[in-house]
Design a protein around this motif. Structure first.
Motif, short mmCIF file in Angstrom:
data_model
loop_
_atom_site.label_atom_id
_atom_site.label_comp_id
_atom_site.label_asym_id
_atom_site.label_seq_id
_atom_site.Cartn_x
_atom_site.Cartn_y
_atom_site.Cartn_z
N LYS A 106 0.83 -1.21 0.00
CA LYS A 106 0.00 0.00 0.00
C LYS A 106 0.86 1.26 0.00
O LYS A 106 1.89 1.33 0.65
N HIS B 114 -3.40 3.58 -1.77
CA HIS B 114 -3.74 2.78 -2.96
C HIS B 114 -2.88 1.51 -2.91
O HIS B 114 -1.74 1.53 -2.49
N CYS C 47 3.89 4.89 -6.49
CA CYS C 47 2.45 4.63 -6.45
C CYS C 47 1.86 4.88 -7.84
O CYS C 47 2.10 5.93 -8.45
N HIS D 47 -1.22 5.36 -8.43
CA HIS D 47 -2.37 6.26 -8.31
C HIS D 47 -1.95 7.72 -8.13
O HIS D 47 -2.35 8.58 -8.90
#
Length: 156
Positions: A2, A8, A31, A33
């Motif tokens: 995560k 995310h 990440c 996202h």
């Protein structure tokens, strides 16, 4: 893994490196996202065995109790904190490397006595007198003779 920023669950590893000591792996992640980057570390985790006391109860290994025992035996003795840390580390390594899930408290006591004997003979006698519950002077004499015998065999 995560993302610690947006939580995310889709992150991508963009770089992996082994630490200089070789005991961990450093990973740079991105990440998918929010596009932020962060670092994670992968290390070996070896669990300490559970300590089984004389009365049969079980307790987690506690290095602070081990340190307290050393400090009590070494009170007002010329032994450095680094020497105590090294002794505790050796005991922890022996327990970890044993592969046992449970260890009787007596075994830990024997390991402490072995370390104290190497570090300071007076501290060894102090610890042994409590650990072995000396009842009379003869038991002290036996322990002192044992330390004296070890000293003579080392001198040869």
């Amino acid at each position: 893994m995560k993302c610690p920023f947006c939580h995310h669950e889709d992150t991508q590893v963009i770089d992996t490196r082994v630490s200089e000591e070789g005991d961990s792996i450093r990973r740079r992640r991105r990440c998918a996202h929010c596009d932020k980057r962060f670092t994670t570390y992968e290390r070996i985790e070896l669990a300490m065995p559970v300590i089984v006391k004389k009365n049969g109860s079980r307790t987690e290994f506690d290095p602070t109790k081990l340190r307290a025992s050393f400090m009590l035996a070494l009170r007002k003795r010329p032994v450095s904190a680094e020497a105590v840390d090294a002794a505790i580390h050796r005991i922890e390594e022996k327990l970890r490397s044993s592969g046992e899930r449970e260890v009787i408290s007596g075994h830990v006591g024997e390991l402490v006595m072995r370390e104290l004997k190497r570090m300071d003979k007076i501290a060894y006698i102090r610890f042994a007198s409590v650990y072995k519950s000396f009842e009379d002077i003869a038991e002290f004499e036996d322990a002192i003779a044992e330390v004296g015998h070890d000293r003579k065999s080392v001198a040869k």
